[in-house]
Design an enzyme around this catalytic site. Sequence first.
Site, PDB file in Angstrom:
ATOM      1  N   SER A 103      11.651  -3.550 -16.438  1.00  0.00           N
ATOM      2  CA  SER A 103      10.517  -3.329 -15.091  1.00  0.00           C
ATOM      3  C   SER A 103       9.548  -4.178 -15.185  1.00  0.00           C
ATOM      4  O   SER A 103       9.084  -3.691 -16.472  1.00  0.00           O
ATOM      5  CB  SER A 103      10.490  -2.030 -14.632  1.00  0.00           C
ATOM      6  N   LYS A 104       9.080  -5.167 -14.477  1.00  0.00           N
ATOM      7  CA  LYS A 104       7.909  -5.695 -14.686  1.00  0.00           C
ATOM      8  C   LYS A 104       6.551  -4.864 -14.876  1.00  0.00           C
ATOM      9  O   LYS A 104       5.595  -4.968 -15.564  1.00  0.00           O
ATOM     10  CB  LYS A 104       7.682  -6.685 -13.565  1.00  0.00           C
TER      11      LYS A 104
END
Length: 546
Positions: free
Chosen positions: A292-293
């Site tokens: 996840s960013k």
Amino acid sequence: MDLNKLADALIPDENIKPLEEYEKLYPERALEKGAQVTRLAPSPTGFMHIGNLYVALANERIAHQSGGVFYLRIEDTDEKRKVEGAVEVIHKSLKYFGVKFDEGADLCGDYGPYYQRQRAEIYHAYAKELIRKGLAYPCFCTEEDLEKTREYQTENKLLPGYYGEYAKCRNLSEAEIYENLKAGKPYVIRLRSQGDVSVKHTFRDEVKGEITVTENNQDVVILKSDGIPTYHFAHAIDDHFMRTTLVIRGEEWLSSLPIHIELFKVLGFRLPKYGHNCSIQKIDGETRRKLSKRKDPEASLNYYREQGYHPEAVRTYMMTLLNSNFEEWLLKFPDKPLDEFKYSIGKMGKSGALFDIVKLNDISKTYMAKLSETEAYDFFKAWADEFGSETQRAYFADKEYLCKVLALCMGVGGKKRRKDFICAKQAVEFVSYFFDETFSPEYAYRFDNATVKKILNDFVSVYDHADDCSAWFEKVKAVASANGFATDMKAYKANPENYPGNVSDIAEMLRVATTGLTNTPDLWTIMQILGKDRTLVRLQTAINAL
Ligand code: GLU
């Protein structure tokens, strides 16, 4: 209804050319049989995910292995997500990892413009054509109207979306349409879907294999109210006119595939081949989830540049994620250029690719251990110039000194190369004790202060910088003996209780005093590199601290 008139009223774009012109302007590419045209089509959000590199490498390999073309298209239709300078970020980060485009945004190429916002004319031409054929229509529904339909569908457990009887504007009369236009109501253009969800087709996805695809029945938006196309419509137009033969993209697009199949069909375009690759995941405690960013710094491509991972190492690691048979190849041919590996789209993982930073670090260490000290110097210097502190940059002023340090730390010329370096940031921090500006030891000895002080003083009194390695070690042994420490390891092992310690404990005290560390490469060489004065100053400082 006069559909020609309607098309002109809805899309009054004067630049539009007759459709055959576009076919002529962007002809089939003259390539060898089997050559694939692939592309990377990122949105300019300014953020490059490791998944972008994954898909870029897959597309690049396929194109270049087959003698085809790999190009960059910028999908900038979503104004809200657009970030200034993002295209530069895309080029810069992919270039670092050796991903080369043959044509595309900010490069040359005959199939542009490669920015979707500059292609309005083509989208408009084809949207008009669909309106003329009765295959697209204006929709004046407001957000509220759509929300009401959604609620109704949820309450009644109906398939959600804008379709069939829920497509309120699908059957507006001519009078109703012109009335809305006259009232200045905003509108979008929707596809008039011809599909039937009860019909299923078998489809060959290049990554997933045979899958079942249900026909689309959604009247999806093709042009938004500002005349900008949706991803779906732009995808069909662009990949047709840029003559893409194979679309490798994230599996999040798999659910839209039925829409794309229908769009290509109504536009009269040949469908490209598709491969939907899986997302990159990580193990997080008990669960496995997408990188996840927001949560994972390693999700960003920038992370690898900032840490100074060698691009070849990251590429090598990415190949292990991309193709299951790559590691076997690497074991057989550890020194061959990566591009000699025959990448195959069919051997891509069908479910998630598991990202493992420990494995990346192992691969990086092995890669670093192949560099000469000057190659390492150049690589670390480039990193320090961009990301290092001023003090770290100063390490590079004396190339000869640093190269000696690196050769030692990397075991260059030794029987076996050391694998202490993972990335530039860690390596530059690793060598910090060779520089007085950053040498801030926390002395931690395993013997009492009085013993250590005595031993350090004894060593200082016999230290001769001209001693070779064995003469030096003889002196360490002499200091050991004089202080009751064992020098004969056999005797020590037989009766350790007879001694306070052995010669290696003496070496450790000297090591801690000189470097602040308990674990370093060969201490005699370290002292040689540091030089006589600096070595003696360090030993004296350590003595004074006791
Ligand atoms: N702009 C889309 C994305 O960034 C491209 C998907 C595709 O490759 O077609 O996800």
